[in-house]
Design a protein around this motif. Structure first.
Motif, PDB file in Angstrom:
ATOM      1  N   PHE A   1      25.984  19.563 -10.719  1.00 45.83           N
ATOM      2  CA  PHE A   1      26.169  20.979 -12.163  1.00 45.83           C
ATOM      3  C   PHE A   1      24.649  22.032 -10.549  1.00 45.83           C
ATOM      4  O   PHE A   1      23.470  21.022 -10.879  1.00 45.83           O
ATOM      5  N   THR A   2      25.131  22.827 -10.368  1.00 43.27           N
ATOM      6  CA  THR A   2      24.191  23.601  -9.864  1.00 43.27           C
ATOM      7  C   THR A   2      23.894  24.841 -10.571  1.00 43.27           C
ATOM      8  O   THR A   2      24.599  25.387 -10.953  1.00 43.27           O
ATOM      9  N   HIS A   3      22.045  24.546 -10.208  1.00 42.57           N
ATOM     10  CA  HIS A   3      22.178  26.359 -10.630  1.00 42.57           C
ATOM     11  C   HIS A   3      22.347  27.488  -9.730  1.00 42.57           C
ATOM     12  O   HIS A   3      22.353  27.299  -8.659  1.00 42.57           O
ATOM     13  N   LEU A   4      22.813  28.584 -10.210  1.00 40.88           N
ATOM     14  CA  LEU A   4      23.187  29.914  -9.753  1.00 40.88           C
ATOM     15  C   LEU A   4      22.793  30.393  -7.872  1.00 40.88           C
ATOM     16  O   LEU A   4      23.186  30.934  -8.201  1.00 40.88           O
ATOM     17  N   LEU A   5      21.478  29.865  -8.704  1.00 46.20           N
ATOM     18  CA  LEU A   5      20.434  30.270  -7.828  1.00 46.20           C
ATOM     19  C   LEU A   5      20.190  29.745  -6.136  1.00 46.20           C
ATOM     20  O   LEU A   5      20.093  30.007  -4.844  1.00 46.20           O
ATOM     21  N   ASP A   6      21.028  28.306  -6.471  1.00 45.54           N
ATOM     22  CA  ASP A   6      21.254  27.634  -5.331  1.00 45.54           C
ATOM     23  C   ASP A   6      22.806  27.688  -5.153  1.00 45.54           C
ATOM     24  O   ASP A   6      23.189  26.490  -3.811  1.00 45.54           O
ATOM     25  N   THR A   7      23.702  27.964  -5.481  1.00 39.25           N
ATOM     26  CA  THR A   7      25.469  28.440  -5.063  1.00 39.25           C
ATOM     27  C   THR A   7      25.451  28.201  -2.968  1.00 39.25           C
ATOM     28  O   THR A   7      24.444  28.937  -2.852  1.00 39.25           O
ATOM     29  N   ASN A   8      26.411  28.448  -2.765  1.00 37.44           N
ATOM     30  CA  ASN A   8      26.086  28.530  -1.210  1.00 37.44           C
ATOM     31  C   ASN A   8      26.639  30.401  -0.991  1.00 37.44           C
ATOM     32  O   ASN A   8      26.674  30.142  -0.566  1.00 37.44           O
ATOM     33  N   ASP A   9      26.677  30.777  -2.305  1.00 35.19           N
ATOM     34  CA  ASP A   9      26.689  32.141  -2.257  1.00 35.19           C
ATOM     35  C   ASP A   9      25.239  32.610  -2.618  1.00 35.19           C
ATOM     36  O   ASP A   9      25.330  32.838  -2.949  1.00 35.19           O
ATOM     37  N   SER A  10      25.213  33.578  -1.319  1.00 29.24           N
ATOM     38  CA  SER A  10      23.764  34.146  -0.993  1.00 29.24           C
ATOM     39  C   SER A  10      23.438  35.687  -2.064  1.00 29.24           C
ATOM     40  O   SER A  10      22.240  35.777  -2.456  1.00 29.24           O
ATOM     41  N   PHE A  11      24.940  35.626  -2.772  1.00 29.03           N
ATOM     42  CA  PHE A  11      25.181  37.831  -3.571  1.00 29.03           C
ATOM     43  C   PHE A  11      26.208  36.660  -4.529  1.00 29.03           C
ATOM     44  O   PHE A  11      26.160  37.343  -5.471  1.00 29.03           O
ATOM     45  N   GLU A  12      25.073  35.145  -4.949  1.00 30.11           N
ATOM     46  CA  GLU A  12      25.569  34.802  -6.396  1.00 30.11           C
ATOM     47  C   GLU A  12      25.124  35.284  -7.042  1.00 30.11           C
ATOM     48  O   GLU A  12      25.741  36.247  -9.157  1.00 30.11           O
ATOM     49  N   VAL A  13      23.688  35.932  -7.413  1.00 24.77           N
ATOM     50  CA  VAL A  13      23.227  36.218  -8.435  1.00 24.77           C
ATOM     51  C   VAL A  13      22.779  37.670  -8.265  1.00 24.77           C
ATOM     52  O   VAL A  13      21.902  37.765  -6.963  1.00 24.77           O
ATOM     53  N   ARG A  14      23.576  38.690  -8.737  1.00 25.37           N
ATOM     54  CA  ARG A  14      23.972  40.391  -8.460  1.00 25.37           C
ATOM     55  C   ARG A  14      23.656  41.123  -9.405  1.00 25.37           C
ATOM     56  O   ARG A  14      24.107  41.188 -10.270  1.00 25.37           O
ATOM     57  N   LYS A  15      23.286  42.034  -8.693  1.00 21.64           N
ATOM     58  CA  LYS A  15      22.891  43.307  -9.318  1.00 21.64           C
ATOM     59  C   LYS A  15      24.321  43.535 -10.721  1.00 21.64           C
ATOM     60  O   LYS A  15      25.483  44.553  -9.521  1.00 21.64           O
ATOM     61  N   THR A  16      25.512  43.673 -11.616  1.00 18.98           N
ATOM     62  CA  THR A  16      26.756  43.391 -12.085  1.00 18.98           C
ATOM     63  C   THR A  16      26.799  44.664 -12.358  1.00 18.98           C
ATOM     64  O   THR A  16      28.067  45.210 -12.625  1.00 18.98           O
ATOM     65  N   PHE A  17      25.716  45.228 -13.283  1.00 18.61           N
ATOM     66  CA  PHE A  17      25.486  46.715 -13.797  1.00 18.61           C
ATOM     67  C   PHE A  17      24.310  47.273 -13.953  1.00 18.61           C
ATOM     68  O   PHE A  17      23.334  46.475 -14.069  1.00 18.61           O
ATOM     69  N   ARG A  18      24.307  48.256 -14.038  1.00 16.24           N
ATOM     70  CA  ARG A  18      22.596  49.228 -14.126  1.00 16.24           C
ATOM     71  C   ARG A  18      22.659  49.315 -14.842  1.00 16.24           C
ATOM     72  O   ARG A  18      21.049  49.521 -14.975  1.00 16.24           O
ATOM     73  N   GLN A  19      22.441  49.020 -16.288  1.00 18.95           N
ATOM     74  CA  GLN A  19      22.098  49.260 -17.452  1.00 18.95           C
ATOM     75  C   GLN A  19      22.026  48.043 -18.431  1.00 18.95           C
ATOM     76  O   GLN A  19      23.245  48.361 -18.568  1.00 18.95           O
ATOM     77  N   PHE A  20      21.495  47.404 -19.674  1.00 17.39           N
ATOM     78  CA  PHE A  20      21.747  46.774 -20.808  1.00 17.39           C
ATOM     79  C   PHE A  20      22.405  47.749 -21.571  1.00 17.39           C
ATOM     80  O   PHE A  20      23.891  47.514 -22.448  1.00 17.39           O
ATOM     81  N   ALA A  21      21.976  49.051 -21.487  1.00 17.72           N
ATOM     82  CA  ALA A  21      22.461  49.928 -22.784  1.00 17.72           C
ATOM     83  C   ALA A  21      22.812  50.616 -22.798  1.00 17.72           C
ATOM     84  O   ALA A  21      22.115  51.617 -22.030  1.00 17.72           O
ATOM     85  N   GLY A  22      24.983  50.912 -23.220  1.00 19.72           N
ATOM     86  CA  GLY A  22      24.584  52.475 -23.155  1.00 19.72           C
ATOM     87  C   GLY A  22      25.458  52.637 -23.993  1.00 19.72           C
ATOM     88  O   GLY A  22      25.777  52.884 -24.876  1.00 19.72           O
TER      89      GLY A  22
END
Length: 314
Positions: A47-68
């Motif tokens: 099991f691999t931490h998301l920050l350590d996968t082979n995708d450099s952009f695995e953790v990226r900004k997928t939404f602009r704000q929490f509450a709308g």
């Protein structure tokens, strides 16, 4: 049939999110030949931490704000569902008891009607919008999406599988250029069941998109289980977990390998690549005889004129 109302997942247990349809009956894990001992004989997967996968952009900004608007709609709907006549009556009685007042609730209702020109139910609903808006603004100020997603990426680990065993690029990238093997897992096995609800699966389907959504609740799957469209060929599904669920960690200095065991019964077959050596085949055959007697051993046979693979029992 009415649409299923959206629910708010537990932000403190993202490994339990339910964000996709049920998985297919079998999912596949591509591996290089060296993993026979660790995975098949050892009975553990990484099991691999998301920050350590082979995708450099695995953790990226997928939404602009929490509450709308979407978030406020969900909150308002949840609040209205809670605000039944019995609930409101209970709250009136509770407040009267706390204040030490022995008066009928009907009198309280009449006084509020005179003061505000509306029933207590109407008054509470009229105040709801401003309260939710104030709460939403505070939520957006408390932590940015970037901070939140980076935090999730640092604490969440994943085990990835694919919908198909016959993806040439997957054999090339993860299967040792067809010299490795694929493990087929039965997704109906209890190992894949949700801890909260055995009728649901822990497996989450990865969604592929490049754009950002306006807010978190526009698309929860995109927010927490998505990758860029460049990775769509992987046809990926995942199990997420937290560090407390890791059974063994191998410390390699800067790198750490986190492992969890899986029941042998989850494995339905092992598929060796078209270029797998006789040594690799015999090592796998030996492990299957000892630990996975129910599992089939197969080999991919490329059909060059059709660009497909067929499976042959060996």
């Amino acid at each position: 049939m009415p649409d299923k109302k959206p629910t708010i997942p537990d932000m403190f247990k993202p490994e339990d999110f339910t964000l996709s349809e049920p998985p297919p009956p079998v999912l596949y894990k591509y591996m290089v030949a060296d993993r026979v001992k660790d995975v098949l004989d050892g009975g553990m997967v990484r099991f691999t931490h998301l920050l350590d996968t082979n995708d450099s952009f695995e953790v990226r900004k997928t939404f602009r704000q929490f509450a709308g608007p979407r978030f406020m709609e969900i909150m308002k709907s949840a609040a209205l569902a809670k605000m039944t006549p019995d609930y409101i009556e209970q709250q009136i009685q509770k407040k009267l008891a706390e204040a030490g007042l022995n008066i009928p609730s009907t009198l309280v209702r009449e006084l509020l009607q005179q003061k505000h020109g509306m029933s207590i139910e109407e008054f509470m609903r009229s105040q709801m919008g401003s309260l939710i808006e104030m709460f939403s603004g505070g939520l957006n100020l408390a932590k940015s999406p970037e901070e939140f997603l980076t935090e999730i990426g640092s604490i969440l680990l994943c085990f990835s599988l694919s919908e198909r065993y016959d993806i040439p690029a997957m054999w090339a990238h993860y299967g040792g250029n067809h010299t490795g093997f694929v493990v087929a897992f039965d997704t109906d096995h209890a190992w894949f069941e949700s801890d909260k609800n055995p009728a649901e699966s822990k497996l989450q389907k990865i969604k592929y998109l490049d754009d950002q959504n306006d807010e978190l609740f526009d698309d929860l799957q995109a927010a927490f289980s998505s990758k860029a469209t460049d990775w769509a060929y992987e046809r990926e599904w995942r199990i997420n977990c937290a560090m407390k669920q890791v059974e063994k960690t191998i410390n390699l200095g800067a790198n750490k390998i986190h492992l969890r065991s899986f029941p042998p019964e989850t494995v339905t077959s092992v598929i060796v690549g078209a270029k797998a050596s006789n040594e690799t085949v015999e090592r796998i055959r030996d492990v299957l005889k000892r630990k996975y007697r129910h599992a089939r051993l197969q080999r991919t046979i490329p059909q060059r004129m059709t660009g497909t693979f067929v499976l042959k029992d060996i």
